[in-house]
Design a protein around this motif. Structure first.
Motif, PDB file in Angstrom:
ATOM      1  N   PHE A  39       0.824  -1.207   0.000  1.00 20.45           N
ATOM      2  CA  PHE A  39       0.000   0.000   0.000  1.00 20.45           C
ATOM      3  C   PHE A  39       0.860   1.259   0.000  1.00 20.45           C
ATOM      4  O   PHE A  39       0.575   2.212  -0.725  1.00 20.45           O
ATOM      5  CB  PHE A  39      -0.948   0.009   1.199  1.00 20.45           C
ATOM      6  N   VAL A  40       1.919   1.275   0.790  1.00 26.91           N
ATOM      7  CA  VAL A  40       2.789   2.456   0.869  1.00 26.91           C
ATOM      8  C   VAL A  40       3.460   2.722  -0.479  1.00 26.91           C
ATOM      9  O   VAL A  40       3.612   3.882  -0.871  1.00 26.91           O
ATOM     10  CB  VAL A  40       3.810   2.319   2.018  1.00 26.91           C
ATOM     11  N   SER A  56       6.122  15.067   2.183  1.00 22.32           N
ATOM     12  CA  SER A  56       4.973  14.211   2.494  1.00 22.32           C
ATOM     13  C   SER A  56       5.292  12.751   2.177  1.00 22.32           C
ATOM     14  O   SER A  56       4.854  11.849   2.882  1.00 22.32           O
ATOM     15  CB  SER A  56       3.737  14.644   1.705  1.00 22.32           C
ATOM     16  N   ILE A  57       6.065  12.515   1.142  1.00 22.34           N
ATOM     17  CA  ILE A  57       6.443  11.150   0.780  1.00 22.34           C
ATOM     18  C   ILE A  57       7.467  10.608   1.771  1.00 22.34           C
ATOM     19  O   ILE A  57       7.380   9.459   2.202  1.00 22.34           O
ATOM     20  CB  ILE A  57       7.010  11.117  -0.657  1.00 22.34           C
ATOM     21  N   ASP A  58       8.421  11.438   2.154  1.00 21.98           N
ATOM     22  CA  ASP A  58       9.488  11.005   3.060  1.00 21.98           C
ATOM     23  C   ASP A  58       8.970  10.671   4.455  1.00 21.98           C
ATOM     24  O   ASP A  58       9.570   9.859   5.158  1.00 21.98           O
ATOM     25  CB  ASP A  58      10.567  12.082   3.176  1.00 21.98           C
ATOM     26  N   GLU A  59       7.873  11.302   4.859  1.00 19.39           N
ATOM     27  CA  GLU A  59       7.380  11.124   6.225  1.00 19.39           C
ATOM     28  C   GLU A  59       6.345  10.012   6.363  1.00 19.39           C
ATOM     29  O   GLU A  59       5.813   9.805   7.448  1.00 19.39           O
ATOM     30  CB  GLU A  59       6.823  12.444   6.751  1.00 19.39           C
ATOM     31  N   ILE A  60       6.030   9.298   5.303  1.00 17.97           N
ATOM     32  CA  ILE A  60       5.090   8.180   5.414  1.00 17.97           C
ATOM     33  C   ILE A  60       5.728   7.113   6.288  1.00 17.97           C
ATOM     34  O   ILE A  60       6.851   6.682   6.046  1.00 17.97           O
ATOM     35  CB  ILE A  60       4.723   7.620   4.032  1.00 17.97           C
ATOM     36  N   THR A  61       5.008   6.697   7.319  1.00 16.01           N
ATOM     37  CA  THR A  61       5.524   5.769   8.313  1.00 16.01           C
ATOM     38  C   THR A  61       4.543   4.619   8.514  1.00 16.01           C
ATOM     39  O   THR A  61       3.334   4.828   8.528  1.00 16.01           O
ATOM     40  CB  THR A  61       5.724   6.502   9.660  1.00 16.01           C
ATOM     41  N   ILE A  62       5.068   3.425   8.678  1.00 19.71           N
ATOM     42  CA  ILE A  62       4.255   2.244   8.967  1.00 19.71           C
ATOM     43  C   ILE A  62       4.461   1.892  10.434  1.00 19.71           C
ATOM     44  O   ILE A  62       5.592   1.733  10.884  1.00 19.71           O
ATOM     45  CB  ILE A  62       4.672   1.056   8.084  1.00 19.71           C
ATOM     46  N   SER A  63       3.372   1.772  11.177  1.00 18.85           N
ATOM     47  CA  SER A  63       3.478   1.430  12.596  1.00 18.85           C
ATOM     48  C   SER A  63       3.736  -0.061  12.757  1.00 18.85           C
ATOM     49  O   SER A  63       3.633  -0.832  11.811  1.00 18.85           O
ATOM     50  CB  SER A  63       2.184   1.796  13.326  1.00 18.85           C
ATOM     51  N   ALA A 114      -4.504  -0.150  -4.809  1.00 20.62           N
ATOM     52  CA  ALA A 114      -3.679  -1.177  -4.162  1.00 20.62           C
ATOM     53  C   ALA A 114      -4.487  -2.319  -3.561  1.00 20.62           C
ATOM     54  O   ALA A 114      -3.903  -3.261  -3.030  1.00 20.62           O
ATOM     55  CB  ALA A 114      -2.821  -0.534  -3.077  1.00 20.62           C
ATOM     56  N   GLU A 115      -5.794  -2.266  -3.676  1.00 16.86           N
ATOM     57  CA  GLU A 115      -6.626  -3.261  -2.997  1.00 16.86           C
ATOM     58  C   GLU A 115      -6.301  -4.695  -3.407  1.00 16.86           C
ATOM     59  O   GLU A 115      -6.062  -5.555  -2.560  1.00 16.86           O
ATOM     60  CB  GLU A 115      -8.106  -2.967  -3.258  1.00 16.86           C
ATOM     61  N   SER A 116      -6.255  -4.977  -4.684  1.00 19.37           N
ATOM     62  CA  SER A 116      -6.007  -6.358  -5.115  1.00 19.37           C
ATOM     63  C   SER A 116      -4.563  -6.776  -4.820  1.00 19.37           C
ATOM     64  O   SER A 116      -4.313  -7.915  -4.412  1.00 19.37           O
ATOM     65  CB  SER A 116      -6.330  -6.539  -6.593  1.00 19.37           C
ATOM     66  N   ALA A 117      -3.607  -5.864  -5.002  1.00 18.78           N
ATOM     67  CA  ALA A 117      -2.208  -6.183  -4.693  1.00 18.78           C
ATOM     68  C   ALA A 117      -2.029  -6.407  -3.197  1.00 18.78           C
ATOM     69  O   ALA A 117      -1.260  -7.283  -2.782  1.00 18.78           O
ATOM     70  CB  ALA A 117      -1.291  -5.066  -5.176  1.00 18.78           C
ATOM     71  N   TYR A 118      -2.739  -5.637  -2.382  1.00 17.92           N
ATOM     72  CA  TYR A 118      -2.695  -5.803  -0.925  1.00 17.92           C
ATOM     73  C   TYR A 118      -3.195  -7.194  -0.540  1.00 17.92           C
ATOM     74  O   TYR A 118      -2.551  -7.918   0.215  1.00 17.92           O
ATOM     75  CB  TYR A 118      -3.534  -4.715  -0.249  1.00 17.92           C
ATOM     76  N   LYS A 119      -4.348  -7.562  -1.092  1.00 16.79           N
ATOM     77  CA  LYS A 119      -4.923  -8.871  -0.772  1.00 16.79           C
ATOM     78  C   LYS A 119      -3.991  -9.998  -1.204  1.00 16.79           C
ATOM     79  O   LYS A 119      -3.826 -10.978  -0.485  1.00 16.79           O
ATOM     80  CB  LYS A 119      -6.290  -9.026  -1.430  1.00 16.79           C
ATOM     81  N   ALA A 120      -3.390  -9.855  -2.377  1.00 17.38           N
ATOM     82  CA  ALA A 120      -2.468 -10.883  -2.871  1.00 17.38           C
ATOM     83  C   ALA A 120      -1.235 -10.985  -1.975  1.00 17.38           C
ATOM     84  O   ALA A 120      -0.766 -12.088  -1.684  1.00 17.38           O
ATOM     85  CB  ALA A 120      -2.053 -10.571  -4.300  1.00 17.38           C
ATOM     86  N   ALA A 121      -0.713  -9.842  -1.515  1.00 17.03           N
ATOM     87  CA  ALA A 121       0.473  -9.855  -0.643  1.00 17.03           C
ATOM     88  C   ALA A 121       0.149 -10.503   0.696  1.00 17.03           C
ATOM     89  O   ALA A 121       0.946 -11.299   1.219  1.00 17.03           O
ATOM     90  CB  ALA A 121       0.981  -8.428  -0.430  1.00 17.03           C
ATOM     91  N   VAL A 122      -1.005 -10.187   1.251  1.00 13.59           N
ATOM     92  CA  VAL A 122      -1.412 -10.785   2.531  1.00 13.59           C
ATOM     93  C   VAL A 122      -1.617 -12.289   2.355  1.00 13.59           C
ATOM     94  O   VAL A 122      -1.149 -13.088   3.171  1.00 13.59           O
ATOM     95  CB  VAL A 122      -2.687 -10.098   3.069  1.00 13.59           C
ATOM     96  N   LYS A 123      -2.278 -12.677   1.274  1.00 13.45           N
ATOM     97  CA  LYS A 123      -2.530 -14.100   1.021  1.00 13.45           C
ATOM     98  C   LYS A 123      -1.212 -14.868   0.892  1.00 13.45           C
ATOM     99  O   LYS A 123      -1.053 -15.945   1.458  1.00 13.45           O
ATOM    100  CB  LYS A 123      -3.352 -14.233  -0.255  1.00 13.45           C
TER     101      LYS A 123
END
Length: 130
Positions: A39-40, A56-63, A114-123
């Motif tokens: 997603f990021v 704004s791009i540099d500060e995107i953070t994943i918790s 990113a919805e379908s790519a997200y689901k595929a990555a999680v799967k």
């Protein structure tokens, strides 16, 4: 139209019994991290279209994964020296004086794209973990 899946709770309980709750949580956390990375990447691509300084791009953070309301969750937010979190909402929704900024709807577009790519990555991450 609705779909009802039978036996899912039994399957999840069986997996947890076989692998243990810690292993299931580790698999879930890894899958969440993989999905967040996908997603990021899309979010950064959307922000590239209207970037000025790139802060704004540099500060995107994943918790780190956390439990909220009994559900494992990961948050994507903005954190950094330029405090871009203050203007992300204005970029996404606009203001009274500027109702249609260049970046309007970038987060929503990224989520949709990113919805379908997200689901595929999680799967795939869950499949590798189990």
């Amino acid at each position: 139209m609705s779909v009802q899946i039978k036996g899912l709770n039994k399957l999840l309980a069986d997996l947890e019994k076989r692998l243990g709750p810690d292993k299931i949580r580790n698999i879930s956390d890894h899958a969440l991290k993989e999905g967040a990375r996908v997603f990021v990447e899309e979010l950064k691509a959307q922000f590239e279209l209207f970037k000025d300084t790139g802060a704004s791009i540099d500060e995107i953070t994943i918790s780190e994964p956390m439990t909220i309301g009994g559900v494992r969750t990961i948050k994507i937010h903005w954190r950094g020296p330029d405090n871009r979190y203050r203007i992300i909402h204005l970029n996404e929704w606009g203001t009274v004086k500027n109702p249609n900024p260049r970046g309007k709807g970038a987060i929503a577009r990224a989520m949709r794209n990113a919805e379908s790519a997200y689901k595929a990555a999680v799967k795939e991450a869950v499949r590798r973990g189990v």
